[in-house]
Design a protein around this motif. Structure first.
Motif, PDB file in Angstrom:
ATOM      1  N   THR A  75       0.562  -1.155   0.485  1.00  0.00           N
ATOM      2  CA  THR A  75      -0.026  -0.203   0.138  1.00  0.00           C
ATOM      3  C   THR A  75       1.299   1.411   0.201  1.00  0.00           C
ATOM      4  OG1 THR A  75      -1.718  -1.327   1.273  1.00  0.00           O
ATOM      5  CG2 THR A  75      -1.950   1.183   1.124  1.00  0.00           C
ATOM      6  N   ASP A  76       0.900   1.501  -1.050  1.00  0.00           N
ATOM      7  CA  ASP A  76       1.872   2.908  -1.480  1.00  0.00           C
ATOM      8  C   ASP A  76       1.252   4.177  -1.914  1.00  0.00           C
ATOM      9  OD1 ASP A  76       1.679   2.487  -4.377  1.00  0.00           O
ATOM     10  OD2 ASP A  76       3.914   1.777  -4.931  1.00  0.00           O
ATOM     11  N   VAL A  77      -0.452   4.553  -1.727  1.00  0.00           N
ATOM     12  CA  VAL A  77      -0.867   5.450  -1.338  1.00  0.00           C
ATOM     13  C   VAL A  77      -2.077   5.420  -0.788  1.00  0.00           C
ATOM     14  CG1 VAL A  77      -1.879   4.714  -3.377  1.00  0.00           C
ATOM     15  CG2 VAL A  77      -1.959   6.857  -2.885  1.00  0.00           C
ATOM     16  N   ASP A  78      -2.364   5.403   0.644  1.00  0.00           N
ATOM     17  CA  ASP A  78      -3.656   5.750   1.354  1.00  0.00           C
ATOM     18  C   ASP A  78      -3.527   6.839   2.182  1.00  0.00           C
ATOM     19  OD1 ASP A  78      -1.048   5.541   3.256  1.00  0.00           O
ATOM     20  OD2 ASP A  78      -2.903   4.906   4.461  1.00  0.00           O
ATOM     21  N   ASP A  79      -4.732   7.775   3.032  1.00  0.00           N
ATOM     22  CA  ASP A  79      -4.565   8.152   3.950  1.00  0.00           C
ATOM     23  C   ASP A  79      -2.638   8.181   4.683  1.00  0.00           C
ATOM     24  OD1 ASP A  79      -7.395   8.652   2.926  1.00  0.00           O
ATOM     25  OD2 ASP A  79      -7.396   7.895   5.173  1.00  0.00           O
ATOM     26  N   LYS A  80      -2.499   7.341   5.041  1.00  0.00           N
ATOM     27  CA  LYS A  80      -1.377   7.452   5.867  1.00  0.00           C
ATOM     28  C   LYS A  80      -0.384   8.526   5.348  1.00  0.00           C
ATOM     29  CE  LYS A  80      -2.692   3.394   9.190  1.00  0.00           C
ATOM     30  NZ  LYS A  80      -1.793   2.814   9.185  1.00  0.00           N
ATOM     31  N   THR A  81      -0.184   7.262   3.925  1.00  0.00           N
ATOM     32  CA  THR A  81       0.875   7.930   3.052  1.00  0.00           C
ATOM     33  C   THR A  81       1.150   9.195   2.420  1.00  0.00           C
ATOM     34  OG1 THR A  81      -0.043   6.392   1.616  1.00  0.00           O
ATOM     35  CG2 THR A  81       2.662   5.288   2.329  1.00  0.00           C
ATOM     36  N   ILE A  82       0.122  10.019   2.141  1.00  0.00           N
ATOM     37  CA  ILE A  82       0.026  10.523   2.408  1.00  0.00           C
ATOM     38  C   ILE A  82       0.353  12.494   3.114  1.00  0.00           C
ATOM     39  CG2 ILE A  82      -1.773  12.328   1.363  1.00  0.00           C
ATOM     40  CD1 ILE A  82      -3.001  10.315  -0.769  1.00  0.00           C
ATOM     41  N   TRP A 217      -8.420   3.241   0.118  1.00  0.00           N
ATOM     42  CA  TRP A 217      -7.763   2.215   0.413  1.00  0.00           C
ATOM     43  C   TRP A 217      -8.132   0.817  -0.009  1.00  0.00           C
ATOM     44  CZ3 TRP A 217      -7.327  -0.453   5.789  1.00  0.00           C
ATOM     45  CH2 TRP A 217      -6.689  -1.435   6.223  1.00  0.00           C
ATOM     46  N   HIS A 218      -9.546   0.373   0.056  1.00  0.00           N
ATOM     47  CA  HIS A 218     -10.214  -1.237   0.157  1.00  0.00           C
ATOM     48  C   HIS A 218     -10.487  -1.410  -1.515  1.00  0.00           C
ATOM     49  CE1 HIS A 218     -10.970  -0.190   3.686  1.00  0.00           C
ATOM     50  NE2 HIS A 218     -11.930   0.854   3.979  1.00  0.00           N
ATOM     51  N   ILE A 219     -10.139  -0.736  -2.260  1.00  0.00           N
ATOM     52  CA  ILE A 219     -10.253  -0.764  -3.853  1.00  0.00           C
ATOM     53  C   ILE A 219      -9.112  -1.378  -4.208  1.00  0.00           C
ATOM     54  CG2 ILE A 219     -10.112   1.273  -5.022  1.00  0.00           C
ATOM     55  CD1 ILE A 219     -12.736  -1.098  -5.866  1.00  0.00           C
ATOM     56  N   GLU A 220      -7.888  -0.922  -3.645  1.00  0.00           N
ATOM     57  CA  GLU A 220      -6.465  -1.107  -4.116  1.00  0.00           C
ATOM     58  C   GLU A 220      -6.417  -3.245  -3.586  1.00  0.00           C
ATOM     59  OE1 GLU A 220      -3.866   0.913  -1.762  1.00  0.00           O
ATOM     60  OE2 GLU A 220      -4.542   2.604  -1.886  1.00  0.00           O
ATOM     61  N   CYS A 221      -6.905  -3.656  -2.639  1.00  0.00           N
ATOM     62  CA  CYS A 221      -7.168  -5.039  -2.284  1.00  0.00           C
ATOM     63  C   CYS A 221      -7.757  -5.456  -3.450  1.00  0.00           C
ATOM     64  CB  CYS A 221      -7.083  -5.288  -1.054  1.00  0.00           C
ATOM     65  SG  CYS A 221      -5.638  -5.294  -0.415  1.00  0.00           S
ATOM     66  N   SER A 222      -9.365  -5.278  -3.424  1.00  0.00           N
ATOM     67  CA  SER A 222     -10.028  -5.800  -4.140  1.00  0.00           C
ATOM     68  C   SER A 222      -9.406  -5.411  -6.098  1.00  0.00           C
ATOM     69  CB  SER A 222     -11.403  -5.355  -4.747  1.00  0.00           C
ATOM     70  OG  SER A 222     -11.921  -5.334  -3.479  1.00  0.00           O
ATOM     71  N   ALA A 223      -8.644  -4.882  -5.969  1.00  0.00           N
ATOM     72  CA  ALA A 223      -8.437  -4.831  -7.836  1.00  0.00           C
ATOM     73  C   ALA A 223      -7.111  -5.783  -7.994  1.00  0.00           C
ATOM     74  CB  ALA A 223      -8.053  -3.038  -7.786  1.00  0.00           C
ATOM     75  N   MET A 224      -6.289  -6.328  -7.278  1.00  0.00           N
ATOM     76  CA  MET A 224      -4.853  -6.492  -7.097  1.00  0.00           C
ATOM     77  C   MET A 224      -4.979  -7.390  -6.513  1.00  0.00           C
ATOM     78  SD  MET A 224      -1.960  -3.536  -5.798  1.00  0.00           S
ATOM     79  CE  MET A 224      -2.447  -2.656  -4.139  1.00  0.00           C
ATOM     80  N   SER A 225      -5.560  -8.068  -5.350  1.00  0.00           N
ATOM     81  CA  SER A 225      -5.889  -9.993  -4.953  1.00  0.00           C
ATOM     82  C   SER A 225      -6.437 -10.290  -7.123  1.00  0.00           C
ATOM     83  CB  SER A 225      -6.737  -9.763  -4.211  1.00  0.00           C
ATOM     84  OG  SER A 225      -8.078  -9.195  -4.429  1.00  0.00           O
TER      85      SER A 225
END
Ligand code: AMP
Ligand code: ZN
Length: 494
Positions: A75-82, A217-225
């Motif tokens: 996860t290299d883009v999300d609330d925390k990294t930004i 963040w959540h859509i990231e894992c749906s797409a990558m998995s």
């Protein structure tokens, strides 16, 4: 007997039967998605509790003949990294790069096998956008006044099933923009966040229908998995804090897009605690692996080996909470060392005494207990008990006979190496290292040498040199020879 796993979806133990058809003579494929790190900082050893559980899961499936494809996202883009990029006024990629590197170094130190794929969120935005478009087209998503796109949880009849929560009608329609929130605020969540000044330079503006913004963040894992493992795959894991909202939302996003059941088995590991509280960045009660390597950076004042940490984390079942203490870590280091000492003793058996079949019976008994324990939802403490029972029996035989002979010792060493494919504790390798050195050192000194060898393997020469100096202070002089590592002792310092 089939392997049994505790499936969070059904809250019960279920026999493991992979989705793929078993073809005789061929290893059966298994797809495994493990939620990876958010790389705004170093991972802490609480995170590594989850990653080690996932590593043992994968290793055990391979031990039992399955062919595992493991995907761990970054996860290299999300609330925390930004937030961090904006606070430090540094581009996002420069914030995440050093933590990605540190993460891979820590995985190596802990003997966590590399996944087949480590997809990065920033490189898969196109697929996320496609999924969001589908959700909009099918009526599962809507645009809010500020231009962000939200998932409408009232549209997904099964919402709350994984997390075992009932969503009352009043709450649906309420919206949450943050990536992380708790069960009490189950509400519509952001799929695409319209750019606002707090996002700084982080946005995608090549999708006019979605508008300038970035994915949740959540859509990231749906797409990558689904990209790497297909619309339906076997196992999805994470720590228990991922059950809600993250994994619940992954299901809600993916199933309407694909029309298929997303995941067959959901496995979640319990937390590593400190004084009864979850080890976490936000509470500030965390320890990084590199802090444990350096006596100046942890409150015990000692250097610890990564494999002692691994042992500690394996010594409790993954679904039981574990309180971290330095006395627990010390006990883990010593206990692992007892296994290495057994292997060392076996390496000393040099006679050509004929092999006695009694040894094979002991190994068969130990293996049956080990496999039985691991089949029962990865019961690692019981599996380790099987190894310790063997240790006791073998030590008894050697005590009684003096020397059991090379052949018997070789068979036991081979067995230990085989189990270590699952445990990843370098039991026999640790003993070989000690034998090559030829001197008897304390468990802590061996740990320092191992840590130094690991650091060299990772090409972290600064750390390797620091560890060599610590050994030198104790009168242990290391030398790298063509035959491997050797050490000599400076008696004036002992
Ligand atoms: P994060 O980087 O916060 O997304 O967390 C990465 C992984 O570590 C997730 O699977 C979390 O569930 C897990 N995790 C976070 N804190 C702990 C902890 N104290 N003990 C065990 N696992 C944890
Ligand atoms: Zn995830």
């Amino acid at each position: 007997m089939a392997i049994r796993f505790f499936n969070t979806m059904s809250r019960s133990l279920e026999e493991f039967h992979p989705l793929a058809e078993v073809e005789p003579g061929k290893p059966c494929p298994v797809g495994l998605y493990t939620c990876g790190p958010t790389v705004h900082d170093f991972a802490h050893i609480g995170n590594f509790r989850t990653y080690i559980f996932e590593d043992v899961l994968r290793r055990y499936l391979e031990f039992r003949g399955y062919q595992v494809t493991q995907v761990m996202n970054i996860t290299d883009v999300d609330d925390k990294t930004i937030r961090k990029a904006l606070n430090l006024q540094i581009p996002l990629a420069e914030i995440t790069a050093p933590f990605i590197e540190a993460f891979f170094a820590d995985l190596k130190s802990l003997n966590i096998l590399p996944a087949q794929y480590y997809p990065r969120a920033t490189e898969h935005v196109g697929r996320m956008v496609e999924m969001i478009r589908t959700l909009l087209a099918k009526g599962y998503a809507y645009r809010s006044e500020d231009g962000s796109i939200y998932y409408d949880i009232s549209k997904f009849a099964d919402y709350g099933h994984l997390a075992h929560i009932k969503v009352d009608d009043l709450k649906s329609g309420a919206r949450v923009a943050q990536d992380e929130y708790d069960k009490d605020t189950a509400s519509d969540f952001a799929l695409w966040k319209a750019w606002d000044p707090s996002d700084g330079e982080v946005y995608w503006d090549e999708y006019p229908d979605l508008g300038k913004g970035r994915p949740g963040w959540h859509i990231e894992c749906s797409a990558m998995s689904t990209e790497y493992l297909g619309n339906s795959f076997d196992i999805h894991t994470g720590g228990v804090d991922n059950i809600f909202p993250h994994h619940q939302n992954e299901i809600a996003q993916t199933e309407p897009c694909t029309g298929a059941t997303f995941v067959k088995y959901w496995l979640h590991s319990e937390h590593l605690l400190v004084d009864g509280k979850k080890m976490s960045k936000s509470l500030g009660n965390f320890l990084k692996l590199r802090d444990l390597f350096d006596p100046a950076r942890n409150s015990s004042g000692k250097a610890w080996s990564a494999l002692a940490v691994r042992y500690l984390l394996l010594s409790t079942h993954y679904r039981t909470r574990l309180d971290f203490t330095f006395s627990g870590l010390k006990a883990a280091a010593e206990t692992r060392q007892n296994l290495v000492a057994l292997a060392s003793r076996l390496l000393e058996q040099e006679s050509d005494k004929p092999f006695e079949p009694e040894i094979d019976d002991l190994l068969a008994k130990s293996r049956a207990r080990f496999v039985g324990a691991m089949d029962a939802d990865l019961n690692t403490p019981e599996a380790l008990a099987a190894v310790f029972a063997l240790r006791r029996d073998v030590n008894k035989i050697i005590d009684a006979q003096g020397d059991i002979g090379q052949e018997a010792a070789g068979r036991i060493l081979h067995y230990l190496e085989d189990l270590d494919r699952v445990l990843g504790l370098d039991i026999v390798q640790g003993a070989r290292l000690a034998k090559e050195g030829g001197e008897v050192l304390t468990a802590e000194e061996y740990a320092l040498i191992e840590a130094r060898q690991q650091a060299r393997k990772e090409r972290n020469f600064q750390r390797a040199d620091c560890l060599r100096d610590q050994l030198l202070e104790r009168g242990i002089i290391l030398g790298d020879t063509p035959k491997g590592l050797r050490w000599t002792i400076d008696p004036s310092k002992r």
